[in-house]
Design a protein around this motif. Structure first.
Motif: not given
Length: 185
Positions: A32-36, A70-75, A87-89, A109-114
Motif C-alpha cells: 500500500g501507500l508507504v510514504n507521503v 494512480a488511485e492514491a493520486i486521484r484520491q 482516504f480509502e487506500l 481510524a478515529g479522527v474524521p475529516f473536519g
C-alpha cells in the motif's frame, strides 16, 4: 541478478502530485501507500527516495501510472479539490512501529475529516494518558501525512501545534476541512 531475484525485492513506486500545499511525493509498495513527503522539490525528493531505498531495500521507480499510485493520486487530488473527505487506500505501515504506529492508526481510524483532537486526548485514546509529548513525537514521525491526518492534532489550549509540513500547510489543511477559516493571504 536475474529477473527472478529482482522480483523478491520490495518494489517501491513513486510519483509527485501538485496540491494546494505544494508538491507531495507519494510512494507505495505492494502492501500500500508507504510514504507521503511534503515540499517535494528535487532535493527533498532525492533524499526521501534514498531513505526509502535504505529502509525498505530496492530502488524506488517513478511510476505514476501504477494502479495503486494512480488511485492514491486521484484520491489526493479529490481531497484537495474538496470532493473527498476520507482516504480509502491500503497503507503500508512498515516505516513506523510500536507506540508511534499505534497512535497513528488510532488517528487514522478515529479522527474524521473536519474534526480535531488534542495531543493529550489522543494519548488517552491509546491508553497512555500521560503521553501527550510522545504523541507529538509520533505525529512528527508520521510517514503518511495528509492521508493519516496528523494535521488534525492540535494543542488543548487552542494552539495549532507543530507540523512537519510547516504551519502554513497545517492551516491550509484545517481550512480545507472547515476547521479554520480560510487564510486571508
Amino acid at each position: 541478478m536475474d529477473s527472478h531475484g529482482q522480483q523478491d525485492e520490495q518494489r517501491i513506486v513513486w510519483a509527485v502530485v501538485d496540491t494546494g500545499i505544494g508538491p507531495l511525493l507519494l510512494a507505495a509498495t505492494r502492501e500500500g501507500l508507504v510514504n507521503v513527503v511534503f515540499h517535494a522539490t528535487d532535493a527533498v525528493r532525492h533524499r526521501a527516495l534514498g531513505r526509502l531505498a535504505s529502509r525498505l531495500g530496492g530502488e524506488p521507480v517513478e511510476a505514476p501510472g501504477s494502479p495503486l499510485l494512480a488511485e492514491a493520486i486521484r484520491q489526493v487530488e479529490a481531497y484537495f479539490a474538496g470532493e473527498r473527505r476520507a482516504f480509502e487506500l491500503p497503507l503500508d505501515w512498515s516505516l513506523i512501529s510500536g507506540f508511534n504506529r499505534q497512535v497513528l492508526r488510532e488517528l487514522a481510524a478515529g479522527v474524521p475529516f473536519g474534526q480535531v483532537v488534542g495531543y493529550g486526548d489522543l494519548a488517552r485514546r491509546v491508553g497512555q494518558p500521560g503521553a501527550s509529548q510522545a504523541v507529538g513525537a509520533a505525529m512528527g514521525s508520521n510517514p503518511l501525512p495528509v492521508v493519516v491526518p496528523c494535521h488534525r492534532v492540535v494543542e488543548s489550549d487552542g494552539g495549532i501545534g507543530g507540523f512537519g509540513g510547516g504551519l502554513e500547510a497545517k492551516r491550509k489543511l484545517l481550512a480545507l476541512e472547515g476547521v479554520l477559516p480560510e487564510p486571508l493571504f
